[in-house]
Scaffold this motif. Structure first.
Motif, PDB file in Angstrom:
ATOM      1  N   VAL A  19       0.800  -1.370   0.006  1.00  0.00           N
ATOM      2  CA  VAL A  19      -0.206  -0.093   0.034  1.00  0.00           C
ATOM      3  C   VAL A  19       0.697   1.198   0.078  1.00  0.00           C
ATOM      4  O   VAL A  19       0.439   2.447  -0.635  1.00  0.00           O
ATOM      5  CB  VAL A  19      -0.929  -0.136   1.238  1.00  0.00           C
ATOM      6  N   TYR A  20       2.074   1.116   0.772  1.00  0.00           N
ATOM      7  CA  TYR A  20       3.004   2.579   0.894  1.00  0.00           C
ATOM      8  C   TYR A  20       3.269   3.002  -0.671  1.00  0.00           C
ATOM      9  O   TYR A  20       2.995   4.323  -0.716  1.00  0.00           O
ATOM     10  CB  TYR A  20       4.115   2.147   1.474  1.00  0.00           C
ATOM     11  N   PRO A  21       3.445   2.526  -1.627  1.00  0.00           N
ATOM     12  CA  PRO A  21       3.693   3.116  -3.021  1.00  0.00           C
ATOM     13  C   PRO A  21       2.413   3.771  -3.451  1.00  0.00           C
ATOM     14  O   PRO A  21       2.679   4.535  -4.141  1.00  0.00           O
ATOM     15  CB  PRO A  21       4.318   2.073  -3.834  1.00  0.00           C
ATOM     16  N   LEU A  22       1.223   3.255  -3.107  1.00  0.00           N
ATOM     17  CA  LEU A  22       0.089   3.896  -3.636  1.00  0.00           C
ATOM     18  C   LEU A  22      -0.129   5.010  -2.829  1.00  0.00           C
ATOM     19  O   LEU A  22      -0.488   6.098  -3.393  1.00  0.00           O
ATOM     20  CB  LEU A  22      -0.910   2.635  -3.337  1.00  0.00           C
ATOM     21  N   TYR A  23       0.149   5.020  -1.646  1.00  0.00           N
ATOM     22  CA  TYR A  23      -0.018   6.336  -0.899  1.00  0.00           C
ATOM     23  C   TYR A  23       1.040   7.390  -1.485  1.00  0.00           C
ATOM     24  O   TYR A  23       0.662   8.487  -1.713  1.00  0.00           O
ATOM     25  CB  TYR A  23       0.357   6.080   0.672  1.00  0.00           C
ATOM     26  N   LEU A  24       2.214   6.829  -1.727  1.00  0.00           N
ATOM     27  CA  LEU A  24       3.225   7.703  -2.119  1.00  0.00           C
ATOM     28  C   LEU A  24       2.893   8.563  -3.486  1.00  0.00           C
ATOM     29  O   LEU A  24       2.922   9.605  -3.677  1.00  0.00           O
ATOM     30  CB  LEU A  24       4.720   7.293  -2.332  1.00  0.00           C
ATOM     31  N   ALA A  25       2.566   7.741  -4.402  1.00  0.00           N
ATOM     32  CA  ALA A  25       2.060   8.088  -5.770  1.00  0.00           C
ATOM     33  C   ALA A  25       0.676   9.033  -5.566  1.00  0.00           C
ATOM     34  O   ALA A  25       0.744  10.090  -6.592  1.00  0.00           O
ATOM     35  CB  ALA A  25       1.629   6.682  -6.524  1.00  0.00           C
ATOM     36  N   LYS A  26      -0.061   8.766  -4.799  1.00  0.00           N
ATOM     37  CA  LYS A  26      -1.130   9.675  -4.589  1.00  0.00           C
ATOM     38  C   LYS A  26      -0.921  10.912  -4.030  1.00  0.00           C
ATOM     39  O   LYS A  26      -1.238  12.114  -4.745  1.00  0.00           O
ATOM     40  CB  LYS A  26      -2.259   8.704  -3.710  1.00  0.00           C
ATOM     41  N   ILE A  41       2.522   9.884   8.445  1.00  0.00           N
ATOM     42  CA  ILE A  41       2.464   8.617   9.120  1.00  0.00           C
ATOM     43  C   ILE A  41       3.206   8.431  10.571  1.00  0.00           C
ATOM     44  O   ILE A  41       2.740   7.783  11.377  1.00  0.00           O
ATOM     45  CB  ILE A  41       3.203   7.649   8.137  1.00  0.00           C
ATOM     46  N   GLU A  42       4.275   9.354  10.619  1.00  0.00           N
ATOM     47  CA  GLU A  42       5.046   9.282  12.068  1.00  0.00           C
ATOM     48  C   GLU A  42       3.921  10.053  12.926  1.00  0.00           C
ATOM     49  O   GLU A  42       4.070   9.309  14.110  1.00  0.00           O
ATOM     50  CB  GLU A  42       6.362  10.080  12.016  1.00  0.00           C
ATOM     51  N   TRP A  43       3.075  10.837  12.685  1.00  0.00           N
ATOM     52  CA  TRP A  43       2.353  11.410  13.812  1.00  0.00           C
ATOM     53  C   TRP A  43       1.341  10.378  14.181  1.00  0.00           C
ATOM     54  O   TRP A  43       1.001  10.247  15.304  1.00  0.00           O
ATOM     55  CB  TRP A  43       1.447  12.665  13.035  1.00  0.00           C
ATOM     56  N   LEU A  44       0.817   9.501  13.340  1.00  0.00           N
ATOM     57  CA  LEU A  44      -0.207   8.578  13.581  1.00  0.00           C
ATOM     58  C   LEU A  44       0.388   7.303  14.364  1.00  0.00           C
ATOM     59  O   LEU A  44      -0.053   7.022  15.439  1.00  0.00           O
ATOM     60  CB  LEU A  44      -1.126   7.900  12.314  1.00  0.00           C
ATOM     61  N   THR A  45       1.570   6.890  13.825  1.00  0.00           N
ATOM     62  CA  THR A  45       2.085   5.690  14.372  1.00  0.00           C
ATOM     63  C   THR A  45       3.223   5.680  15.192  1.00  0.00           C
ATOM     64  O   THR A  45       3.670   4.648  15.944  1.00  0.00           O
ATOM     65  CB  THR A  45       2.434   4.859  13.143  1.00  0.00           C
ATOM     66  N   ASP A  48       9.448   6.491  12.519  1.00  0.00           N
ATOM     67  CA  ASP A  48      10.163   7.486  11.711  1.00  0.00           C
ATOM     68  C   ASP A  48      10.506   6.907  10.211  1.00  0.00           C
ATOM     69  O   ASP A  48      10.079   5.762   9.924  1.00  0.00           O
ATOM     70  CB  ASP A  48      11.446   7.964  12.477  1.00  0.00           C
ATOM     71  N   ALA A  49      11.026   7.639   9.525  1.00  0.00           N
ATOM     72  CA  ALA A  49      11.429   7.112   7.993  1.00  0.00           C
ATOM     73  C   ALA A  49      12.202   5.796   7.987  1.00  0.00           C
ATOM     74  O   ALA A  49      11.868   4.818   7.174  1.00  0.00           O
ATOM     75  CB  ALA A  49      12.040   8.217   7.292  1.00  0.00           C
ATOM     76  N   ASN A  50      13.430   5.733   8.862  1.00  0.00           N
ATOM     77  CA  ASN A  50      13.953   4.331   9.055  1.00  0.00           C
ATOM     78  C   ASN A  50      13.129   3.062   9.323  1.00  0.00           C
ATOM     79  O   ASN A  50      13.267   2.231   8.860  1.00  0.00           O
ATOM     80  CB  ASN A  50      15.279   4.631  10.055  1.00  0.00           C
ATOM     81  N   LYS A  51      12.364   3.627  10.177  1.00  0.00           N
ATOM     82  CA  LYS A  51      11.469   2.225  10.820  1.00  0.00           C
ATOM     83  C   LYS A  51      10.585   1.879   9.676  1.00  0.00           C
ATOM     84  O   LYS A  51      10.050   0.739   9.377  1.00  0.00           O
ATOM     85  CB  LYS A  51      10.641   2.566  12.052  1.00  0.00           C
ATOM     86  N   LEU A  52      10.076   2.982   9.157  1.00  0.00           N
ATOM     87  CA  LEU A  52       9.214   2.599   7.775  1.00  0.00           C
ATOM     88  C   LEU A  52       9.783   1.833   7.019  1.00  0.00           C
ATOM     89  O   LEU A  52       9.376   0.652   6.374  1.00  0.00           O
ATOM     90  CB  LEU A  52       8.750   3.727   7.254  1.00  0.00           C
ATOM     91  N   GLN A  53      11.028   2.380   6.557  1.00  0.00           N
ATOM     92  CA  GLN A  53      11.734   1.459   5.471  1.00  0.00           C
ATOM     93  C   GLN A  53      12.038   0.008   6.113  1.00  0.00           C
ATOM     94  O   GLN A  53      11.766  -1.194   5.295  1.00  0.00           O
ATOM     95  CB  GLN A  53      12.913   2.132   5.158  1.00  0.00           C
TER      96      GLN A  53
END
Length: 121
Positions: A19-26, A41-45, A48-53
């Motif tokens: 789903v992430y690439p769809l969010y990014l494209a949107k 995403i960080e605010w909600l969950t 951070d960017a490293n953890k997301l990756q």
């Protein structure tokens, strides 16, 4: 609102990496940035960017994604309709959390101010 067990199960087993690439494209299609998406995403969950990756590489399901998340205490302020469901009426906790994320991404793509998206910080 009571969603079907099949619907809830399908959401639980869907991977964040799908789903992430769809969010990014949107959001990028509408002139917003990857950094802004990560901020939302960080605010909600709390991720951070490293953890997301890491989560993307691990291909975690939404079920694991939200089990590991520290949901923002103001997440309950996210209301409205997404994918035909009124968020505040969704009874399944995981489905509601995924719809919170969907709603934030929609608001970002629609050009809403970050302060409003993040519910006043």
């Amino acid at each position: 609102m009571n969603t079907s067990a099949t619907h809830n199960q399908r959401i639980a087993k869907m991977t964040f990496a799908l789903v992430y690439p769809l969010y990014l494209a949107k959001v990028e299609k509408k002139g917003r940035t990857k950094e802004e998406l990560h901020q939302v995403i960080e605010w909600l969950t709390g991720f951070d960017a490293n953890k997301l990756q890491d989560l993307i590489k691990e291909k975690v399901t939404f079920e694991l994604f939200f089990q590991q998340a520290t949901l923002n205490p103001n997440a309950h302020l996210i209301t409205g309709v997404i994918c035909g469901y009124r968020i505040e009426d969704i009874e399944n906790t995981l489905t509601q959390q995924v719809r919170y994320l969907d709603k934030l991404v929609d608001e970002l793509a629609k050009g809403r101010k970050m302060e409003k998206i993040l519910r006043g910080l």
